[in-house]
Design a protein around this motif. Structure first.
Motif, mmCIF file in Angstrom:
data_model
loop_
_atom_site.group_PDB
_atom_site.id
_atom_site.type_symbol
_atom_site.label_atom_id
_atom_site.label_comp_id
_atom_site.label_asym_id
_atom_site.label_seq_id
_atom_site.Cartn_x
_atom_site.Cartn_y
_atom_site.Cartn_z
ATOM 1 N N THR A 314 22.484 2.032 1.541
ATOM 2 C CA THR A 314 21.466 1.180 2.161
ATOM 3 C C THR A 314 20.196 1.978 2.440
ATOM 4 O OG1 THR A 314 23.128 -0.258 3.177
ATOM 5 C CG2 THR A 314 20.930 -0.262 4.162
ATOM 6 N N LEU A 315 20.371 3.176 2.997
ATOM 7 C CA LEU A 315 19.215 4.031 3.281
ATOM 8 C C LEU A 315 18.504 4.440 1.998
ATOM 9 C CD1 LEU A 315 20.767 6.216 6.116
ATOM 10 C CD2 LEU A 315 18.927 4.547 6.371
ATOM 11 N N ARG A 316 19.267 4.693 0.943
ATOM 12 C CA ARG A 316 18.641 5.068 -0.331
ATOM 13 C C ARG A 316 17.801 3.919 -0.881
ATOM 14 N NH1 ARG A 316 23.804 8.303 -3.058
ATOM 15 N NH2 ARG A 316 23.260 10.365 -2.238
ATOM 16 N N ARG A 317 18.289 2.701 -0.728
ATOM 17 C CA ARG A 317 17.492 1.554 -1.186
ATOM 18 C C ARG A 317 16.199 1.434 -0.393
ATOM 19 N NH1 ARG A 317 22.675 -0.858 -1.839
ATOM 20 N NH2 ARG A 317 22.587 -1.773 0.267
ATOM 21 N N LEU A 318 16.284 1.702 0.898
ATOM 22 C CA LEU A 318 15.074 1.668 1.718
ATOM 23 C C LEU A 318 14.092 2.772 1.306
ATOM 24 C CD1 LEU A 318 16.647 0.944 5.219
ATOM 25 C CD2 LEU A 318 15.327 -0.638 3.789
ATOM 26 N N VAL A 319 14.625 3.943 0.970
ATOM 27 C CA VAL A 319 13.771 5.036 0.486
ATOM 28 C C VAL A 319 13.111 4.632 -0.825
ATOM 29 C CG1 VAL A 319 13.798 7.364 -0.493
ATOM 30 C CG2 VAL A 319 14.956 6.920 1.681
ATOM 31 N N ASP A 320 13.877 4.002 -1.713
ATOM 32 C CA ASP A 320 13.305 3.538 -2.985
ATOM 33 C C ASP A 320 12.138 2.582 -2.739
ATOM 34 O OD1 ASP A 320 15.175 5.021 -4.329
ATOM 35 O OD2 ASP A 320 16.510 3.332 -4.760
ATOM 36 N N GLU A 321 12.321 1.669 -1.798
ATOM 37 C CA GLU A 321 11.251 0.719 -1.475
ATOM 38 C C GLU A 321 10.028 1.447 -0.906
ATOM 39 O OE1 GLU A 321 12.843 -2.210 1.146
ATOM 40 O OE2 GLU A 321 14.419 -2.838 -0.254
ATOM 41 N N ALA A 322 10.289 2.434 -0.025
ATOM 42 C CA ALA A 322 9.179 3.198 0.559
ATOM 43 C C ALA A 322 8.437 3.977 -0.518
ATOM 44 C CB ALA A 322 9.708 4.140 1.639
ATOM 45 N N ASP A 323 9.183 4.523 -1.477
ATOM 46 C CA ASP A 323 8.547 5.282 -2.558
ATOM 47 C C ASP A 323 7.673 4.364 -3.414
ATOM 48 O OD1 ASP A 323 9.666 7.626 -1.725
ATOM 49 O OD2 ASP A 323 11.264 7.664 -3.230
ATOM 50 N N ARG A 324 8.173 3.163 -3.688
ATOM 51 C CA ARG A 324 7.375 2.221 -4.476
ATOM 52 C C ARG A 324 6.072 1.888 -3.745
ATOM 53 N NH1 ARG A 324 8.186 -1.256 -8.679
ATOM 54 N NH2 ARG A 324 10.400 -0.747 -8.791
ATOM 55 N N GLU A 325 6.188 1.677 -2.430
ATOM 56 C CA GLU A 325 4.999 1.414 -1.632
ATOM 57 C C GLU A 325 4.060 2.616 -1.645
ATOM 58 O OE1 GLU A 325 6.288 0.363 2.255
ATOM 59 O OE2 GLU A 325 7.406 -1.419 1.598
ATOM 60 N N LEU A 326 4.640 3.809 -1.554
ATOM 61 C CA LEU A 326 3.836 5.030 -1.551
ATOM 62 C C LEU A 326 3.062 5.178 -2.854
ATOM 63 C CD1 LEU A 326 3.072 7.745 -0.209
ATOM 64 C CD2 LEU A 326 5.168 8.709 -1.179
ATOM 65 N N ILE A 327 3.743 4.927 -3.973
ATOM 66 C CA ILE A 327 3.071 5.022 -5.276
ATOM 67 C C ILE A 327 1.974 3.963 -5.385
ATOM 68 C CG2 ILE A 327 3.414 4.701 -7.759
ATOM 69 C CD1 ILE A 327 6.176 6.022 -7.379
ATOM 70 N N GLY A 328 2.244 2.776 -4.843
ATOM 71 C CA GLY A 328 1.211 1.741 -4.855
ATOM 72 C C GLY A 328 -0.014 2.149 -4.049
ATOM 73 N N VAL A 329 0.215 2.775 -2.884
ATOM 74 C CA VAL A 329 -0.897 3.253 -2.053
ATOM 75 C C VAL A 329 -1.686 4.332 -2.793
ATOM 76 C CG1 VAL A 329 -1.469 4.531 0.046
ATOM 77 C CG2 VAL A 329 0.169 2.641 0.143
ATOM 78 N N LEU A 330 -0.971 5.259 -3.452
ATOM 79 C CA LEU A 330 -1.658 6.314 -4.207
ATOM 80 C C LEU A 330 -2.470 5.718 -5.355
ATOM 81 C CD1 LEU A 330 1.056 9.130 -4.357
ATOM 82 C CD2 LEU A 330 -1.157 9.237 -3.207
ATOM 83 N N ALA A 331 -1.902 4.702 -6.025
ATOM 84 C CA ALA A 331 -2.639 4.061 -7.125
ATOM 85 C C ALA A 331 -3.932 3.427 -6.613
ATOM 86 C CB ALA A 331 -1.754 3.017 -7.800
ATOM 87 N N ARG A 332 -3.848 2.766 -5.459
ATOM 88 C CA ARG A 332 -5.061 2.162 -4.873
ATOM 89 C C ARG A 332 -6.054 3.247 -4.475
ATOM 90 N NH1 ARG A 332 -1.104 -1.113 -2.569
ATOM 91 N NH2 ARG A 332 -1.224 -0.096 -0.519
ATOM 92 N N ARG A 333 -5.537 4.353 -3.928
ATOM 93 C CA ARG A 333 -6.434 5.453 -3.526
ATOM 94 C C ARG A 333 -7.173 6.006 -4.742
ATOM 95 N NH1 ARG A 333 -7.584 10.738 -2.497
ATOM 96 N NH2 ARG A 333 -7.972 11.323 -0.317
ATOM 97 N N PHE A 334 -6.444 6.228 -5.844
ATOM 98 C CA PHE A 334 -7.079 6.809 -7.024
ATOM 99 C C PHE A 334 -8.057 5.825 -7.675
ATOM 100 C CE2 PHE A 334 -3.254 9.788 -7.302
ATOM 101 C CZ PHE A 334 -3.960 10.846 -6.755
ATOM 102 N N ASP A 335 -7.794 4.526 -7.514
ATOM 103 C CA ASP A 335 -8.769 3.543 -8.004
ATOM 104 C C ASP A 335 -10.085 3.668 -7.232
ATOM 105 O OD1 ASP A 335 -9.482 1.179 -9.637
ATOM 106 O OD2 ASP A 335 -9.536 0.170 -7.698
ATOM 107 N N LEU A 336 -9.971 3.858 -5.915
ATOM 108 C CA LEU A 336 -11.163 4.079 -5.092
ATOM 109 C C LEU A 336 -11.862 5.379 -5.482
ATOM 110 C CD1 LEU A 336 -9.719 3.004 -1.620
ATOM 111 C CD2 LEU A 336 -11.421 1.762 -2.980
ATOM 112 N N VAL A 337 -11.054 6.404 -5.803
ATOM 113 C CA VAL A 337 -11.617 7.697 -6.214
ATOM 114 C C VAL A 337 -12.442 7.532 -7.489
ATOM 115 C CG1 VAL A 337 -10.968 9.928 -7.211
ATOM 116 C CG2 VAL A 337 -9.921 9.157 -5.068
ATOM 117 N N ARG A 338 -11.947 6.743 -8.443
ATOM 118 C CA ARG A 338 -12.698 6.513 -9.689
ATOM 119 C C ARG A 338 -14.026 5.808 -9.397
ATOM 120 N NH1 ARG A 338 -7.421 5.028 -11.202
ATOM 121 N NH2 ARG A 338 -6.460 6.466 -12.701
ATOM 122 N N GLN A 339 -13.989 4.840 -8.477
ATOM 123 C CA GLN A 339 -15.235 4.153 -8.104
ATOM 124 C C GLN A 339 -16.214 5.128 -7.463
ATOM 125 O OE1 GLN A 339 -14.670 0.352 -5.989
ATOM 126 N NE2 GLN A 339 -12.544 0.317 -6.741
#
Length: 394
Positions: A314-339
């Motif tokens: 159960t905890l591993r699934r929650l970590v997986d979800e957090a990692d997906r969110e983390l990667i999404g946040v990084l993707a948004r950050r790098f999009d701002l960096v390109r702008q």
């Protein structure tokens, strides 16, 4: 004399240490009036939950350098007793040729040491022997002496020409050879050395002995555990042992490094062991006494490597979800960096804005500390993020 009796003795300090085992130059260990069996009676404790050492875990131990027949005989007797206790002792290690940084230091006894190892082979036929080889002539001499297990040292691994010469010299022999990591933290160089030997038909295993960085305190060599872990990830099925002696550099740190190696699922330990380390001709500070090695083995804590725990899953699934969110946040950050990069080009601004970067690093570190996170980790993380940001804006 029973084998364990060798470890009731230690040589007095003299210029001919270990020249005579039963003669006047030996006396009893003050702190070791016990047999190996006595040492391991301590294992009968109440911590029944501890797992036994796995049968496929390799223990390789012995002196840094082969210094005398008596020294090797004592170590061999000790290791034989460990085997009778059920410990998976694979081999006695002993250096015959010692690569030194500068000439004039002890460089091993060479052929004389091989003669001693021949005698040990005759007296302890069931105990495999292992030594370091650096050139084909070393391997040839060892095979003639009945030594058929080798390791390649860090300095040798650092030179592809030398490794290739060894591979050519041992081609088709099918022997097992352990390959220590190079002095520098170069994973490709380490893998390349093993590939050369494997292509020559040798069975290859790796040995992690730390890396020679400028500041490895409190150890002699920086562990950089991420490198052997990455090695195991890239080379599926490769057995990786740990040499805690060379990482530690001092006997008092060997046990803690060994335990961390076990925690990180290394496949064995290669430990330097000497009947009287204070008399050793090389690496005296990092060699363990037999009693200290027995204590290390007794204290090692092995754990399950797999589980069917619902809570953990159960905890591993929650970590997986957090990692997906983390990667999404990084993707948004790098999009701002390109702008931001596009704006900088339009306004003819340099990519690196040092005052801004300093503010970001300090502010993010403060945020992390307020949330109970390691400031050093967050600094390292944002340095990686900043490096990628600069690359995206170039």
């Amino acid at each position: 004399m029973p084998h364990f009796e060798y470890f009731r003795m230690v040589l007095t300090r003299c210029s001919t240490c270990f020249e005579c085992l039963d003669g006047a130059r030996v006396r009893r260990f003050d702190m070791m009036e016990m047999t190996v069996s006595d040492m391991f009676d301590r294992k009968k404790t109440a911590d029944g939950a501890r797992l036994p050492m796995p049968a496929d875990f390799s223990l390789i131990a012995g002196p840094c350098s082969a210094e005398s027949l008596a020294q090797l005989r004592a170590v061999a007797a000790f290791l034989e007793d460990l085997r009778r206790q059920g410990y998976p002792v694979e081999a006695l290690r002993a250096g015959v040729w010692k690569p030194r940084t500068r000439p004039g230091h002890f460089e091993g006894y060479g052929e004389k040491a091989l003669d001693w190892l021949r005698q040990i082979r005759a007296e302890f036929p069931d105990l495999p022997l292992m030594t370091e080889v650096a050139v084909p002539a070393h391997a040839e001499a060892c095979l003639k002496a009945g030594i058929d297990r080798f390791w390649v040292g860090a300095r040798t691994v650092s030179n592809p020409f030398t490794v290739q010469a060894l591979a050519d010299g041992l081609r088709g022999s099918g022997l097992t050879i352990r390959v220590k990591n190079p002095v520098s933290p170069d994973l490709a160089l380490w893998i390349g050395a093993m590939e050369r030997l494997e292509k020559a038909g040798l069975k290859v295993e790796a040995v992690h002995r730390g890396f020679g960085l400028y500041n490895a305190a409190p150890y002699r060599n920086a562990p950089l555990w991420e490198l052997p872990i990455e090695l195991k990830r890239r080379c599926s099925g490769l057995r990786v042992l740990c040499d805690p002696s060379h990482i530690a550099g001092q006997a008092r740190y060997v046990a803690e490094v060994a335990q961390l190696a076990v925690d990180l699922e290394m496949d064995g330990l290669m430990v330097e062991l000497h009947p009287a380390p204070e008399t050793a001709l090389s690496d005296a500070a990092q060699q363990l006494t037999p009693e200290a090695f027995a204590s290390l083995l007794h204290q090692l804590c092995f754990k399950h490597t797999h589980t069917n725990s619902d809570r953990l899953e159960t905890l591993r699934r929650l970590v997986d979800e957090a990692d997906r969110e983390l990667i999404g946040v990084l993707a948004r950050r790098f999009d701002l960096v390109r702008q931001m990069g596009a704006v900088k080009k339009e306004e003819n601004l340099s990519v690196l804005q040092l005052p801004r970067w300093q503010t970001v690093l300090e502010q993010r570190t403060e945020w992390a500390q307020a949330m109970g996170m390691s400031p050093e980790f967050v600094k390292a993380l944002f340095r990686c993020i900043h490096t990628e940001s600069v690359n995206l804006q170039r």
